[in-house]
Design a protein around this motif. Sequence first.
Motif, mmCIF file in Angstrom:
data_model
loop_
_atom_site.group_PDB
_atom_site.id
_atom_site.type_symbol
_atom_site.label_atom_id
_atom_site.label_comp_id
_atom_site.label_asym_id
_atom_site.label_seq_id
_atom_site.Cartn_x
_atom_site.Cartn_y
_atom_site.Cartn_z
ATOM 1 N N ALA A 1 -27.652 77.670 55.716
ATOM 2 C CA ALA A 1 -28.564 78.638 56.291
ATOM 3 C C ALA A 1 -27.927 79.215 57.545
ATOM 4 O O ALA A 1 -27.285 78.511 58.318
ATOM 5 C CB ALA A 1 -29.876 77.954 56.626
ATOM 6 N N GLY A 2 -28.076 80.482 57.714
ATOM 7 C CA GLY A 2 -27.544 81.112 58.916
ATOM 8 C C GLY A 2 -28.584 81.002 60.007
ATOM 9 O O GLY A 2 -29.179 79.956 60.204
ATOM 10 N N ARG A 3 -28.829 82.094 60.650
ATOM 11 C CA ARG A 3 -29.813 81.988 61.736
ATOM 12 C C ARG A 3 -30.885 83.046 61.606
ATOM 13 O O ARG A 3 -30.678 84.090 61.009
ATOM 14 C CB ARG A 3 -29.100 82.121 63.065
ATOM 15 N N PHE B 1 -34.576 82.143 53.423
ATOM 16 C CA PHE B 1 -33.951 81.921 54.728
ATOM 17 C C PHE B 1 -32.963 80.752 54.702
ATOM 18 O O PHE B 1 -32.126 80.626 55.574
ATOM 19 C CB PHE B 1 -35.025 81.689 55.810
ATOM 20 N N LYS B 2 -33.080 79.894 53.674
ATOM 21 C CA LYS B 2 -32.146 78.760 53.572
ATOM 22 C C LYS B 2 -30.749 79.194 53.136
ATOM 23 O O LYS B 2 -29.798 78.437 53.240
ATOM 24 C CB LYS B 2 -32.688 77.718 52.590
ATOM 25 N N VAL B 3 -30.634 80.386 52.583
ATOM 26 C CA VAL B 3 -29.308 80.852 52.154
ATOM 27 C C VAL B 3 -28.866 82.097 52.914
ATOM 28 O O VAL B 3 -27.718 82.525 52.796
ATOM 29 C CB VAL B 3 -29.259 81.160 50.639
ATOM 30 N N ALA B 4 -29.787 82.689 53.682
ATOM 31 C CA ALA B 4 -29.448 83.944 54.361
ATOM 32 C C ALA B 4 -28.557 83.678 55.572
ATOM 33 O O ALA B 4 -28.756 82.717 56.294
ATOM 34 C CB ALA B 4 -30.724 84.657 54.791
ATOM 35 N N ASP B 5 -27.569 84.549 55.760
ATOM 36 C CA ASP B 5 -26.740 84.452 56.959
ATOM 37 C C ASP B 5 -27.538 84.907 58.178
ATOM 38 O O ASP B 5 -27.423 84.344 59.245
ATOM 39 C CB ASP B 5 -25.493 85.317 56.789
ATOM 40 N N TYR B 6 -28.327 85.958 57.983
ATOM 41 C CA TYR B 6 -29.173 86.463 59.065
ATOM 42 C C TYR B 6 -30.574 86.700 58.533
ATOM 43 O O TYR B 6 -30.739 87.273 57.455
ATOM 44 C CB TYR B 6 -28.637 87.786 59.612
ATOM 45 N N GLY B 7 -31.559 86.247 59.283
ATOM 46 C CA GLY B 7 -32.935 86.456 58.850
ATOM 47 C C GLY B 7 -33.752 87.148 59.914
ATOM 48 O O GLY B 7 -33.526 86.958 61.114
ATOM 49 N N ILE C 1 -25.661 87.637 53.386
ATOM 50 C CA ILE C 1 -27.037 87.837 52.916
ATOM 51 C C ILE C 1 -27.965 87.994 54.116
ATOM 52 O O ILE C 1 -27.914 87.197 55.058
ATOM 53 C CB ILE C 1 -27.507 86.646 52.040
ATOM 54 N N VAL D 1 -32.514 85.788 63.308
ATOM 55 C CA VAL D 1 -32.107 86.658 64.412
ATOM 56 C C VAL D 1 -33.290 86.901 65.347
ATOM 57 O O VAL D 1 -33.123 87.015 66.565
ATOM 58 C CB VAL D 1 -31.584 88.008 63.857
#
Lengths: 325, 250
Positions: B225-227, A296-302, A284, B229
């Motif tokens: 949560a990822g990062r 953003f709490k579930v996104a892999d990249y934001g 995501i 970028v």
Amino acid sequence: MSILVFIEHRDGQLRAVAREALGVASRLAASLGGPVVGVCAAASDPGLAALGDAGAERVLLATHESFKLYHPSGYAAAVVAAVKAVGPAAVLFSASAMGKDLAPRVAARLGVGLASDCTGVEVEGGKLVAVRPVYAGKAVQKVAFPGTPALIALRPKIFPAAAGAKKTAAVEPLALPEAAPESRARVTRIAAAAGGKLDLTEAEVIVSGGRGLKAPENFNVIEDLAEALSATVGASRAVVDAGWRPHSDQVGQTGKTVSPKLYVAVGISGAIQHLAGISSSRCIVAINKDPEAPIFKVADYGVVGDLFEVVPALAEEVRKLNAHV
Amino acid sequence: MLQVVCIKQVAGSETRVKVAGDGKHLDTAGVTWILNPYDEFALEEALRIREKMGEGEVVAVSIGDAGVPTTLRNALAMGADRAIHLKSDVPSPDPLAVARALAAEIGPLAPRIVWFGRQSIDDDQAQVGPMTAELLGLPGASMIATLEIDGDRAVVEREIEGGREVMEMQLPAAFSADKGLNEPRYPSLKGIMAAKKKPIEEKPAQLGEPNLEVLSLELPPTRSAGRIVGEGKQAVAELVRLLREEAKVI
Ligand SMILES: Cc1cc2nc3c(=O)[nH]c(=O)nc-3n(C[C@H](O)[C@H](O)[C@H](O)COP(=O)(O)OP(=O)(O)OC[C@H]3O[C@@H](n4cnc5c(N)ncnc54)[C@H](O)[C@@H]3O)c2cc1C
Ligand SMILES: Nc1ncnc2c1ncn2[C@@H]1O[C@H](COP(=O)(O)O)[C@@H](O)[C@H]1O
């Protein structure tokens, strides 16, 4: 004991979900020690012998001219006849639009339980156990089946499509009671979606837009990124309710549950009802100007920023990459 | 013309799921109960048909525990004429059991149309509509996005992958409503007052033996949560690199 798989077709072609179900069936059959048998209702053979490479030993085919399109009572009669002929431990369907209508009809006719929209199926202590998301993915339920056969509908795109067994399946005619093709409800035609776009539930890549787009005409930035990524366009409920996008584009609890390999959420805050529909996405990406947005709490990249700046730049970068490979 | 609308009381879509002590069901402490959103589309369509025909009766039927009358009152406030509460204390009975109990009650009423929601937003089974239709021997269609009635004939569209399926059938029939069929009304003050006087009949639900056995209910593995970028368009090149080299999705 054998595993029976309902084989879907459309426009004379086998649908990919049939191979996904056959893959699961092969795994179950290996642990229960029995063959995988398919059942199909069609106007003519949609190339069923080829399903041998996905693990089907044989496929029972009920033919009737009215079976070209989905035929609720006729298809249900075919599956029931196949169950009588084969005596399977389980019948697998896809939880596609067709499977969601057909499987409960078959369950009611056979008087056995059905587990819908399953994301896992196991054999535990010789018993079939199905795993299914409930509360729109906020919890996972495990169910067992007191009766036989166990009826299981599989969420599309969760299980890999089986192929490569280098065998052909035996196609055998399946006789139905004479009245079976009669129906008081019939599908008269299929109206294709405009632009022939791939359905959200089948898409590998999805770019969805939300209220952050500000106005319906601004969806052109979403469409442009979608084109660069060969993606299908989705939307949040806020923009569907505002009439900017059709209902068929809505992702979430009261929209579609999607399982793409890449989901790009643009100008979407990430309300719990939206997240419910995307939790089985592999990757995501979120683009939002508010660093505190729940997405953003579930996104892999934001990426934190103005979508009107970020999205066109992203489309351009992807096009550059496409030009290189 | 009599129409029956099957409605379910469900935990609101904001509910944070907690598992009950039995490890199998929802801990209902503090849950806000609502009328299943898809059933609102079903009820709305039934009300519109009654209004268009200028006659007829809309009956709301629900299976559930002692809390269900609150939700049935909502249906009555929207405009249903009367309600039937089929009482059961079984937590989340399986769809076939529900369909059998509904069919046993609805059959003798001989309605023109039986309405369902596409699915209940708690168990997400999407089964009770087509199952009950089969048990009642009625033609019908699930997940309908449009409906046109002309005398005894009904034409519906249901959304399928990449398009819509157009179906025709004779009434009496059973339909399950998808979102988009209409825009459900809010109960008016007058409706809410009138609902207080409308009858809710109570009887036991004939659920029979269970057809599914719930082994467990668990919280799913959380998506961590990822990062971030980066910020703005400077982050785009790195994002594309990560999608290509790390996530391998483009
Ligand atoms: C019963 C029920 C069912 C529901 N079902 C669904 C469902 O199926 N699907 C669904 O999506 N919702 C559903 N909802 C609605 C859900 O609760 C939210 O209201 C909805 O998802 C919000 O949509 P949104 O994120 O587009 O809008 P908002 O919450 O308004 O978010 C807009 C986002 O855009 C960002 N933004 C604004 N401008 C910019 C910019 N220039 N650049 C970048 N970012 C910007 C903002 O920071 C904000 O985060 C349901 C609600 C209920 C009660
Ligand atoms: N307990 C219930 N009482 C009345 N109607 C129900 C009940 N459970 C389900 N339904 C109806 O069946 C539809 C589909 O439910 P389900 O198969 O549980 O997803 C719902 O939208 C309701 O219309």
